[in-house]
Scaffold this motif. Structure first.
Motif, PDB file in Angstrom:
ATOM      1  N   ASN A   1       0.855  -1.179   0.000  1.00  0.00           N
ATOM      2  CA  ASN A   1       0.000   0.000   0.000  1.00  0.00           C
ATOM      3  C   ASN A   1       0.894   1.232   0.000  1.00  0.00           C
TER       4      ASN A   1
ATOM      5  N   GLY B   1       1.255   5.625   0.378  1.00  0.00           N
ATOM      6  CA  GLY B   1       0.616   6.820   0.932  1.00  0.00           C
ATOM      7  C   GLY B   1       1.610   7.910   1.272  1.00  0.00           C
TER       8      GLY B   1
ATOM      9  N   VAL C   1      -3.414   8.663   0.253  1.00  0.00           N
ATOM     10  CA  VAL C   1      -3.573   7.256  -0.116  1.00  0.00           C
ATOM     11  C   VAL C   1      -3.484   7.142  -1.633  1.00  0.00           C
TER      12      VAL C   1
ATOM     13  N   ALA D   1      -7.142   5.883   4.803  1.00  0.00           N
ATOM     14  CA  ALA D   1      -6.763   4.499   4.526  1.00  0.00           C
ATOM     15  C   ALA D   1      -7.635   3.530   5.320  1.00  0.00           C
TER      16      ALA D   1
ATOM     17  N   PHE E   1       1.554   0.476   5.045  1.00  0.00           N
ATOM     18  CA  PHE E   1       1.888   1.508   4.059  1.00  0.00           C
ATOM     19  C   PHE E   1       3.389   1.703   3.926  1.00  0.00           C
TER      20      PHE E   1
END
Length: 892
Positions: free
Chosen positions: A80, A82, A86, A121, A142
């Motif tokens: 992920n 960010g 995001v 998120a 993240f």
């Protein structure tokens, strides 16, 4: 005998009839200890791991961890993003690119930004779990922040960092990580992953095989402090190891980094994830291991717990074979797996969402009005005024005619930066200026491309809808993938420059299987040779299923139906020679199946034609605002870009591209005042503009509200107070080769030349004065902190922020920096208002690193400078001295 057979058959029958019953008697996973929230997390993790096979364990050590149904372990994708919002997960608040956030010199703001990103998120993750959606980029782990040191302006990914200074980077990193992870004593809001550990800052094209021979001094003095701070101060629960090798050992198999420093010296208790394919690089790129089993074993033994890999770039599946070959033990796998599942349990992934606050965050938090307002505040604070001759700015209220020119005035990429989510309604600089100066006549001309040979979205002034008046094209939006049926919406789109990554373009469509037809006319600004083209969104770590057709003069000139439509930022073009300036019919059909939606209708127009339009606009105006700079299509991560001044995502020149500088010279020749607004992620050597423009405003990649912030700053509604987080060199002749990682002659701490603009520079529409600067009068014992006090006063006519910068000059040794930033604070003052500022220098900032990498506080005289910039002999900076007695060696 017959009875024996009967008894045997009866036994077999009884056993068979009991099989379903025994299956039913298997314990329900929901009742097992690892699913009990009341038990200690480590006990739950050990219980779960103890129920897994070796193959199941290894499967969970990759970024795309599969479902294990029998244990109620859902699929989870660890990847992920960010950095400044995001990314890759649909609409999200788009904050200024990280280098712009660094320019705020406001750690409280960065902390709040981290909190906001984590809230959005969580909102996305919670909704995804309600929908039973385990899609990539909708998770809670993240890979941010990027706290590498921006040591060289040629590095394309420097835009993702907090600049060139270890202290500023460390303070910003701590603020961000702590904001992301939250403050709940039991649950993590997110896991924040500082990256790329370590000594990583280009060149992009060599990163999979590049080795850095870094000196012990530079390692401890420059490259590691920010990582140490995020681990020891912010307690980051993950760290990403880098692609490159350090002193011959790949970062993801480097015991000096992962064991000696990270775990032993800094007491890191989280997990380490590899950059994508970095473990495979241990074998294929660095040739440090003979095969994937040895590469995976080396990484695991060094301390890498989780692999990001895809295609041929996977090594951790070979861990099963590594165990069989006795290269590693299953216990070592258990250790890594424990770290991974401990993070997942602390994130609440195995607990009912209703039982903890983070699990109840609603989807309405995503890109809320409050979050958009925070993005505007951040963009306003990031503005750096570099030149303002004769108070050209703010613009006078009576300005009636404004020319807005330049390639970034209407370019969404130069708002967003990279690693971003698409904001639903980005405000372009041109739109912001048109709205703020609504009583003035605003004339627009694109003026040039960003760099010769780069396709740009066609300027709206060259496009006209099929019916009615105005600019743009008529867009018909269909809820089908082949333009069938009746459009659910018909509207005029001013420009075809869209990013719809995991976004529904308009209400009534689905994310997948929609189509759009744009029609109208194209009016060339002059006869000549053109290239018309189409660029579709790059699908990050996935594939697009879509196509397009472009018609010109009712003739099909471009078509694509490929599943994967090209590399990042690529465009498909067709040459067109035009002998007139009449309107020509144009039609673009876009057929989106799945993947990352988004499309640009592009051109490469004759440079003289674009430039002449801009000159004409300038001649008829009172002032020219030139929106210049770069975009993430030119600078970024490992890109297939090869243009003059740009290569593979990095830059080979740091001056403003020639086609843009020629445009500046042409409009300046009109004699009208020239204001240059820069949008870029790295330092630009704008020497001509510094000498000839009346004002220069550095706006970076300012995020979704960037156009509003730029306009408000030009108007004086926002008094700029940003400061440069990196040195703007006058030319590449001033610094060593890109591949040289020594800090000698790099950054303000070791550069002895005269830059174009200094680290820490930034002007204001008001003035400030410093007085009563005090340091300890008695000698300070080595190892004790030092507090510096002073008074700052707004001596000008308007309210504004001031960034108080504290610099330290230490007793000199061969490795001592010229000076170093030791403290900073952003304050707001009304006209005539003053405030007392106290900044404490901690022992690590007082210390210096010798040639062996030992960090020591030395006895002697120390000079401190307090002001709004580096000490430069002006009256705005005040200096004083203090003395340290004794000597103290500090840990790694």
């Amino acid at each position: 005998m017959a009875h024996h057979h009967i008894r045997l058959l009866s036994g077999i029958f009884a056993a068979l009839t009991l099989l379903p019953l025994r299956a039913q008697q298997q314990p329900d996973p929901a009742t097992l200890p690892y699913m009990n929230p009341a038990l200690p997390i480590d006990q739950r993790v050990d219980d779960l791991i103890g129920r897994m096979t070796l193959e199941e364990k290894v499967s969970q050590m990759r970024d795309r961890a599969p479902t294990i149904s029998r244990l109620n372990i859902p699929r989870y994708d660890w990847w992920n993003e960010g950095l400044h919002g995001v990314a890759f997960a649909g609409n999200a608040t788009n904050f200024p690119q990280v280098i712009g956030m660094a320019a705020t010199w406001d750690t409280d703001l960065v902390h709040t930004m981290g909190q906001t990103i984590s809230t959005e998120a969580r909102a996305k993750y919670n909704q995804a779990m309600r929908d039973n959606d385990h899609e990539m980029f909708f998770g809670l782990t993240f890979w941010a922040p990027n706290i590498n040191i921006f040591r060289d302006p040629r590095w394309g990914r420097g835009q993702e960092t907090y600049g060139e200074d270890p202290f500023l980077t460390g303070r910003m990193g701590v603020a961000f990580v702590s904001g992301m992870q939250g403050d709940d004593p039991k649950y993590l809001k997110l896991v924040s992953t500082p990256k790329h550990y370590a000594v990583h800052s280009g060149p992009e094209l060599l990163r999979h095989r590049f080795n850095v021979d870094v000196s012990p001094h530079d390692l401890e003095d420059t490259y590691l402090p920010a990582f140490r701070a995020t681990v020891t101060d912010a307690h980051a629960q993950s760290v990403m190891c880098a692609y490159n090798a350090i002193d011959g050992a790949p970062a993801c198999a480097n015991t000096m980094l992962l064991r000696d420093h990270l775990r032993d010296a800094w007491h890191f208790d989280g997990y380490v994830v590899s950059d994508c394919a970095a473990v495979a690089d241990v074998n294929t790129g660095h040739h440090y291991a003979p095969d994937m089993a040895h590469a995976a074993a080396a990484a695991l033994k060094a301390g890498t717990d989780l692999e990001c890999g895809f295609g041929q770039g996977q090594a951790f599946p070979a861990l099963v074979e590594a165990v069989k070959q006795n290269l590693i033990t299953e216990e070592e796998i258990n250790t890594a797996l424990h770290r991974l599942f401990r993070a997942r349990f602390r994130l609440g992934m195995f607990d009912p969402p209703s039982t903890y606050a983070y699990g109840r965050i609603p989807f309405t938090e995503d890109n809320s009005p409050e979050h958009r307002a925070l993005s505007l505040k951040a963009a306003r604070e990031s503005m750096v005024l570099l030149k303002n001759e004769n108070h050209t700015l703010p613009l006078k209220s009576g300005t009636r005619h404004i020319a807005v020119i330049g390639p970034t005035a209407e370019l969404v990429q130069s708002l967003q930066g990279n690693y971003n989510g698409p904001p639903p309604n980005p405000v372009y600089p041109l739109e912001g200026i048109e709205k703020r100066f609504s009583s003035a006549q605003v004339a627009y001309a694109q003026g040039s491309t960003l760099a010769e040979g780069l396709a740009m979205p066609i300027a709206h002034t060259a496009l006209h809808p099929s019916k009615g008046t105005g600019s743009g094209l008529t867009g018909e939006y269909f809820n089908s993938k082949d333009l069938s049926g009746t459009p659910i919406l018909t509207r005029t789109d001013r420009r075809i420059n869209f990013n719809w990554d995991k976004v529904i373009p308009i209400p009534g469509l689905e994310r997948n299987n929609f189509s759009i037809r744009w029609t109208g006319t194209f009016t060339p600004p002059a006869p000549g040779d053109y290239k018309l083209g189409v660029r579709v969104n790059y699908c990050y770590a996935c594939e697009n299923a879509e196509g397009f057709k472009l018609y010109f003069d009712d003739r099909l000139i471009l078509e694509s139906s490929a599943k994967r439509t090209g590399e990042r930022g690529s465009v498909i073009e067709a040459p067109i020679t035009l002998t007139d300036t009449k309107p020509h019919p144009i039609r673009l059909e876009y057929l989106h199946g799945s993947g990352s939606a988004g499309i640009d209708l592009t051109w490469q127009a004759p440079a003289a034609a674009l430039r002449d339009e801009a000159v004409q606009a300038a001649r008829s105006s009172d002032v020219t605002i030139a929106l210049m700079g770069l975009s993430p299509s030119l600078e970024g991560e490992e890109m297939p870009v090869k243009l003059e001044g740009f290569s593979g995502g990095d830059r080979t020149a740091i001056n403003l591209p020639a086609v843009q500088e020629e445009l500046l010279k042409a409009v300046a020749a009109t004699g009208k005042p020239l204001i240059v607004v820069l949008q870029n992620g790295s330092a630009l050597a704008v020497n001509w503009a510094q000498q000839n423009a009346q004002a220069i405003l550095e706006a970076w990649y300012p995020g979704e509200e960037g156009g509003t912030a730029i306009a408000q700053t030009l108007a004086g509604d926002n008094n700029p107070a940003g400061r440069l987080p990196l040195t703007f060199y006058a030319s590449l002749d001033q610094i060593p080769p890109f591949e040289e990682y020594s800090m000698k002659d790099r950054t303000y701490r070791y550069f002895h030349g005269k830059p174009l603009f200094n680290f820490g520079d930034g002007l204001s529409y008001t003035t400030f004065a410093y007085s009563a600067v005090k340091a300890p009068s008695a000698a300070v014992k080595a190892g004790d902190p030092v507090t510096i006090e002073g008074t700052v006063k707004n001596t000008g006519p308007v309210a504004g922020d001031e960034v108080v910068e504290l610099y330290l000059t230490q007793p000199q040794s061969p490795e001592t920096p010229i000076r170093l930033l030791a403290g900073f604070k952003r304050v707001h003052l009304n006209p005539g208002q003053s405030t007392n500022v106290a900044l404490t220098i901690d022992p690590r900032q007082l210390s210096q690193v010798d040639s062996k990498g030992t960090r020591t506080i030395l006895p002697g005289e120390y000079t401190i400078s307090l002001g709004g910039s580096q000490p430069n002999g002006t009256s705005t900076t005040q200096t004083t001295k203090f003395t340290i007695t004794g000597q103290a060696e500090l840990p790694k």
